[in-house]
Design a protein around this motif. Structure first.
Motif, short mmCIF file in Angstrom:
data_model
loop_
_atom_site.label_atom_id
_atom_site.label_comp_id
_atom_site.label_asym_id
_atom_site.label_seq_id
_atom_site.Cartn_x
_atom_site.Cartn_y
_atom_site.Cartn_z
N GLY A 10 0.80 -1.22 0.00
CA GLY A 10 0.00 0.00 0.00
C GLY A 10 0.83 1.28 0.00
N ARG A 12 3.63 4.12 -1.25
CA ARG A 12 3.86 4.76 -2.54
C ARG A 12 4.63 3.83 -3.48
NH1 ARG A 12 6.92 9.76 -0.35
NH2 ARG A 12 7.46 8.11 1.10
N PRO A 15 1.85 -2.11 -5.33
CA PRO A 15 0.72 -2.58 -6.12
C PRO A 15 -0.66 -2.31 -5.51
CG PRO A 15 1.84 -4.44 -5.09
CD PRO A 15 2.68 -3.21 -4.84
N LEU A 16 -0.73 -2.02 -4.21
CA LEU A 16 -2.02 -1.72 -3.58
C LEU A 16 -2.22 -0.23 -3.31
CD1 LEU A 16 -2.28 -4.61 -0.95
CD2 LEU A 16 -3.34 -4.47 -3.20
N HIS A 17 -1.25 0.59 -3.68
CA HIS A 17 -1.34 2.03 -3.36
C HIS A 17 -2.60 2.67 -3.95
CE1 HIS A 17 0.16 5.84 -1.97
NE2 HIS A 17 -0.10 6.36 -3.16
N GLU A 18 -3.02 2.22 -5.12
CA GLU A 18 -4.23 2.80 -5.73
C GLU A 18 -5.47 2.56 -4.87
OE1 GLU A 18 -5.58 -0.77 -8.71
OE2 GLU A 18 -3.98 0.55 -9.37
N GLN A 19 -5.44 1.56 -4.00
CA GLN A 19 -6.58 1.28 -3.12
C GLN A 19 -6.80 2.40 -2.11
OE1 GLN A 19 -8.58 -1.14 -3.83
NE2 GLN A 19 -7.21 -2.11 -5.31
N GLN A 21 -7.12 5.46 -2.83
CA GLN A 21 -8.02 6.43 -3.46
C GLN A 21 -7.58 7.88 -3.23
OE1 GLN A 21 -10.99 5.27 -5.29
NE2 GLN A 21 -9.60 3.53 -5.14
N GLY A 22 -6.28 8.12 -3.26
CA GLY A 22 -5.77 9.48 -3.13
C GLY A 22 -5.66 10.00 -1.71
N TYR A 60 -1.03 7.25 6.57
CA TYR A 60 -1.99 7.96 5.73
C TYR A 60 -3.21 8.36 6.53
CZ TYR A 60 0.68 6.55 1.67
OH TYR A 60 1.69 6.40 0.75
N HIS A 70 -12.13 -0.39 -0.09
CA HIS A 70 -10.99 -0.59 -1.00
C HIS A 70 -9.82 -1.32 -0.37
CE1 HIS A 70 -12.84 1.84 -4.12
NE2 HIS A 70 -13.24 2.65 -3.14
#
Length: 123
Positions: A10, A12, A15-19, A21-22, A60, A70
């Protein structure tokens, strides 16, 4: 909103960073030195309480709906939500190794490295 400590896919570039959602990155941090840190079949890392290692990660500011919709669904079954202690004493949510998997043959102890990216780079 919750503070979520991520120490694997998760983060930066993972592969899971997009989960996420910004969700905004608050800081790069280390856990308190009280965890075991494992590679689970070289697929993802997992922290477990009771050790003496510190783990590198990113914190985060995550909306609960993003966690529910997500991030949690993308996590492997070996992990569950838990509350860890950061190096500065703060409490933070994180995914941790389920106790039922502590004796798994898929675990490689990477506590001495304490950093998923450094571990992957060393393989």
């Amino acid at each position: 909103m919750v503070l979520m400590f991520l120490n694997g896919g998760g983060m930066r570039g993972g592969p899971l960073h997009e989960q996420l959602q910004g969700a905004p990155l608050c800081c790069v941090a280390r856990s308190a030195p009280k965890y075991h840190y494992f590679s689970v079949g070289d697929r993802f890392p997992a922290m477990h309480a009771g050790g003496s290692g510190s783990v590198v990660g990113e914190v985060y500011d995550l909306p609960l709906v993003v966690l529910r919709e997500h991030l949690v669904p993308a996590e492997p079954p070996e992990l569950e939500l838990g509350v860890i202690e950061l190096e500065d004493g703060a409490a933070c949510l994180a995914t941790v190794l389920r106790s039922s998997f502590v004796d798994s043959e898929d675990l490689t102890d990477i506590t001495a490295v304490g950093d998923w990216r450094a571990y992957l780079a060393s393989r």
